[in-house]
Write a protein that holds these residues in place. Structure first.
Motif: not given
Length: 178
Positions: A112-114, A116-125, A147-158
């Motif tokens: 998932e994206i957008g 702060n949860g498991g889906g964005p973490h899984a994608l970022a990893a 998951a790299h912090p910068a990629i995680l920040a992107w997957t969690q972003s709107k």
């Protein structure tokens, strides 16, 4: 599941025809539309795809299709991850040979994206894994903590959740370098 148990050429026999093909089909909804299924397969991996059609002929009638399939657990052994695409909750990988595939994913580790949860973490990893291996290691199931912090920040972003996004392997690597 039934599609995996029969010969691919016999899969269409598992479903009743659409009302547009047979008005007396068991898929017909009392003359006002239909609820039928069609079968396809993913030519890259041979995975079955079931399309479900809902049609209602009433005022402002509905005519929509939805599709269900499996995702591969990794790209083909000789494929290299080249680009990542997302849009409308779908996630895709393009290989260096130009083949487009559903992004490899493990059951229970949905992407998932957008938020702060498991889906964005899984994608970022997963994206971190392919970026650190130059697109070579494409098996699904990377650990959240990788998951790299910068990629995680992107997957969690709107911003990641707006429209269709495309990131190349070098884009992912640049995120990690900054």
């Amino acid at each position: 599941m039934h599609c995996t148990l029969v010969d691919p050429k016999k899969i269409p026999d598992l479903f009743h025809p659409c009302v547009t093909e047979d008005k007396d089909s068991l898929s017909a909804i009392r003359g006002s539309g239909c609820l039928c299924r069609r079968t396809f397969y993913d030519p890259q991996f041979g995975l079955p795809v079931v399309g479900e059609h809902f049609k209602h002929a009433g005022t402002g009638g509905t005519d929509q299709w939805s599709y269900t399939t499996y995702t591969p657990l990794e790209l083909r052994p000789d494929d290299v991850f080249s680009r990542f695409y997302t849009g409308r909750g779908l996630f895709w990988a393009r290989t260096d040979k130009g083949v487009l595939s559903v992004l490899p994913q493990r059951n229970g580790l949905g992407y998932e994206i957008g938020y702060n949860g498991g889906g964005p973490h899984a994608l970022a990893a997963y994206l971190t894994q392919v970026a650190t291996t130059d697109g070579q290691h494409t098996i699904a199931g990377a650990q959240y903590e990788d998951a790299h912090p910068a990629i995680l920040a992107w997957t969690q972003s709107k911003a990641a959740d707006r429209g269709t996004n495309e990131l190349s392997l070098s884009d992912l690597q640049a995120m990690m370098a900054s």
